[in-house]
Scaffold this motif. Structure first.
Motif, PDB file in Angstrom:
ATOM      1  N   PRO A   1      20.412  86.957  46.718  1.00  0.00           N
ATOM      2  CA  PRO A   1      21.514  86.029  46.980  1.00  0.00           C
ATOM      3  C   PRO A   1      20.971  84.615  47.208  1.00  0.00           C
ATOM      4  N   ARG A   2      21.790  83.612  46.918  1.00  0.00           N
ATOM      5  CA  ARG A   2      21.346  82.219  47.059  1.00  0.00           C
ATOM      6  C   ARG A   2      20.838  81.923  48.475  1.00  0.00           C
ATOM      7  N   ALA A   3      21.443  82.610  49.456  1.00  0.00           N
ATOM      8  CA  ALA A   3      21.030  82.391  50.853  1.00  0.00           C
ATOM      9  C   ALA A   3      19.534  82.687  51.033  1.00  0.00           C
ATOM     10  N   ALA A   4      19.029  83.657  50.296  1.00  0.00           N
ATOM     11  CA  ALA A   4      17.602  84.004  50.414  1.00  0.00           C
ATOM     12  C   ALA A   4      16.734  82.821  49.983  1.00  0.00           C
ATOM     13  N   GLY A   5      17.211  82.094  49.000  1.00  0.00           N
ATOM     14  CA  GLY A   5      16.497  80.895  48.560  1.00  0.00           C
ATOM     15  C   GLY A   5      16.513  79.815  49.633  1.00  0.00           C
ATOM     16  N   HIS A   6      17.645  79.678  50.301  1.00  0.00           N
ATOM     17  CA  HIS A   6      17.746  78.675  51.368  1.00  0.00           C
ATOM     18  C   HIS A   6      16.844  79.050  52.548  1.00  0.00           C
ATOM     19  N   TYR A   7      16.794  80.347  52.840  1.00  0.00           N
ATOM     20  CA  TYR A   7      15.938  80.805  53.940  1.00  0.00           C
ATOM     21  C   TYR A   7      14.469  80.495  53.624  1.00  0.00           C
ATOM     22  N   GLU A   8      14.085  80.813  52.403  1.00  0.00           N
ATOM     23  CA  GLU A   8      12.701  80.565  51.981  1.00  0.00           C
ATOM     24  C   GLU A   8      12.405  79.058  51.983  1.00  0.00           C
ATOM     25  N   GLY A   9      13.401  78.295  51.551  1.00  0.00           N
ATOM     26  CA  GLY A   9      13.255  76.833  51.545  1.00  0.00           C
ATOM     27  C   GLY A   9      13.011  76.286  52.942  1.00  0.00           C
ATOM     28  N   MET A  10      13.619  76.929  53.914  1.00  0.00           N
ATOM     29  CA  MET A  10      13.454  76.500  55.303  1.00  0.00           C
ATOM     30  C   MET A  10      12.008  76.726  55.771  1.00  0.00           C
TER      31      MET A  10
ATOM     32  N   TYR B   1      26.393  79.336  55.548  1.00  0.00           N
ATOM     33  CA  TYR B   1      24.984  79.719  55.717  1.00  0.00           C
ATOM     34  C   TYR B   1      24.118  78.468  55.923  1.00  0.00           C
ATOM     35  N   LEU B   2      24.363  77.470  55.078  1.00  0.00           N
ATOM     36  CA  LEU B   2      23.576  76.231  55.174  1.00  0.00           C
ATOM     37  C   LEU B   2      23.765  75.551  56.530  1.00  0.00           C
TER      38      LEU B   2
END
Ligand code: IPE
Ligand code: IPE
Ligand code: MG
Length: 257
Positions: free
Chosen positions: A49-58, A95-96
């Protein structure tokens, strides 16, 4: 001589691998701004899910902040959420908006220990209460720190920022505090959210998009741009060194000769 030939996973071209010491032989950019893009595509490539990308980005924000501080960069501005990002699905926006709290709960003690000064540009009035609270806490608890300025652009849009500045100036003229003739670049700059910061020396955008997406239109007038196809969650210290090395090779003329 000191460098190995280095090939990034995402880029087909070969480049020299730099060490921190190589880069520190010449002045580093004082203000680095980054448009952290490509979280969604990073996740999609992995069927996540896109959220996983945001988590990794963090996690990458954490890594790059540490490294920027080590390099002696004075200001690191990170584009975290644009005024246009509200158009995204509600669940993604939610999420963001939870990320600052999540990020700062674990990272704030480290930021304090490392003398980092957290700041924010953007309209915080429109943020959910929990986002605003987390950010405000970080700002308050690091306000006396004298090291790296970590400046988050959160609900930031350059056109909104400039429009606000125009309104401010119009009010001052209306009140008789300023005449139209007195409006100069300094007055405009002093009404922007970046008023206490020098303009970025280097702008990095990841993910292969070659545009500004409403980011610091006034402040980037003479900034050096560095674009990479690397997606933000894949961005490493080595990529930052590559960008700075390229910056150090450029001749900035500011309109002169
Ligand atoms: C950047 O990654 C993060 C934000 C804009 C908040 P994206 O979410 O834009 O990732 P892509 O561009 O869809 O891959
Ligand atoms: C820019 O990325 C905003 C941030 C990185 C926070 P976007 O992904 O929103 O930009 P566009 O929509 O591709 O221009
Ligand atoms: Mg994007």
């Amino acid at each position: 001589m000191f460098n190995k030939i280095w090939r990034s996973k995402e880029q087909s071209n070969f480049s020299i691998e730099y060490t921190k010491e190589d880069i520190l032989r010449q002045p580093v950019p004082e203000h680095v701004a980054i448009i952290m893009d490509g979280n969604g595509r990073w996740a999609k490539k992995r069927s996540l899910p896109r959220a996983a990308g945001h988590y990794e980005g963090m996690q990458v924000v954490r890594k790059i902040t540490r490294f920027a501080s080590e390099l002696g960069i004075k200001v690191l501005t990170l584009y975290a959420f644009s005024t246009e990002n509200w158009k995204r699905p509600k669940s993604e926006v939610e999420y963001l908006m939870k990320l600052p709290e999540q990020f700062l709960t674990t990272f704030l003690p480290e930021l304090i220990a490392e003398n980092v000064n957290v700041r924010v540009i953007g309209n915080s009035n429109q943020l959910p209460e929990y986002t605003r609270r987390a950010v405000e806490k970080a700002i308050q608890e690091t306000k006396h720190n004298t090291g790296l300025i970590l400046n988050f652009a959160l609900n930031y849009g350059s056109r909104a920022e400039i429009t606000y500045a125009v309104k401010e100036i119009a009010k001052r003229v209306q009140q008789g505090d300023l005449t139209a003739e007195q409006i100069d670049e300094e007055v405009v700059a002093s009404c922007l959210m970046t008023k206490d910061l020098k303009d970025p020396d280097l702008l990095i955008r990841t993910s292969g998009e070659i545009r500004l997406s409403n980011f610091m239109l006034w402040q980037l007038a003479y900034t050096e741009f560095w674009f990479t196809d690397v997606l933000w969650p894949d961005f490493t210290e080595q990529h930052l060194l590559q960008a700075i090395a390229e910056f150090q090779r450029r001749g900035r003329r500011f309109g002169g000769v």
